[in-house]
Design an enzyme around this catalytic site. Sequence first.
Site, short mmCIF file in Angstrom:
data_model
loop_
_atom_site.label_atom_id
_atom_site.label_comp_id
_atom_site.label_asym_id
_atom_site.label_seq_id
_atom_site.Cartn_x
_atom_site.Cartn_y
_atom_site.Cartn_z
N GLY A 1 15.83 62.60 55.30
CA GLY A 1 16.49 62.66 53.97
C GLY A 1 18.10 62.46 54.07
CB CYS A 2 20.72 64.17 56.39
SG CYS A 2 20.62 65.62 55.64
CB THR A 3 18.72 59.34 58.51
OG1 THR A 3 18.94 60.09 59.43
CG2 THR A 3 18.73 57.78 58.85
CB ALA B 1 24.00 58.73 56.23
#
Length: 155
Positions: A44-46, A49
């Site tokens: 999710g963070c990738t 970003a």
Amino acid sequence: MTVEVGKQVKDFTLPSHSGEEVSLSDFKGKHVVLYFYPKDMTPGCTTEACDFRDQHDSFAELDAVIIGISPDPVESHQKFIDKHDLPFLLLADEEHQVAEDFGVWKLKKNFGKEYYGIERSTFILDKEGILQKEYRKVKVDGHVEEALQFIKENL
């Protein structure tokens, strides 16, 4: 103390991915998109970003800077930036002090285990450092476009 829409955001200083100290006040005169995320290199963070990366020029055209903050160390941030070619600052909030100030350091549950971590959230500040919009419990899909639209229409 947490931040409040319509109020000045307290200045803070954290180390960036390059190891240099960065303060919020360094960006006075620009809109600031501060996004808090749980962990470098996670799915999710990738995605989030990379969505910010892909819209970076659109934010820049609106005089807005993007700053990501997580509790990961500087070295992890540098690897994340290198791997995904991220063109914006990532700040290391290892003691989660800034996350606590923004009210995003929360008790979470995953597979029956409780732990503290970042609740994915984004804050948009105007050129004077006043909080104009907050997005809490962010769902990644479509979020970056929503934040960009807010700046286009309101700042």
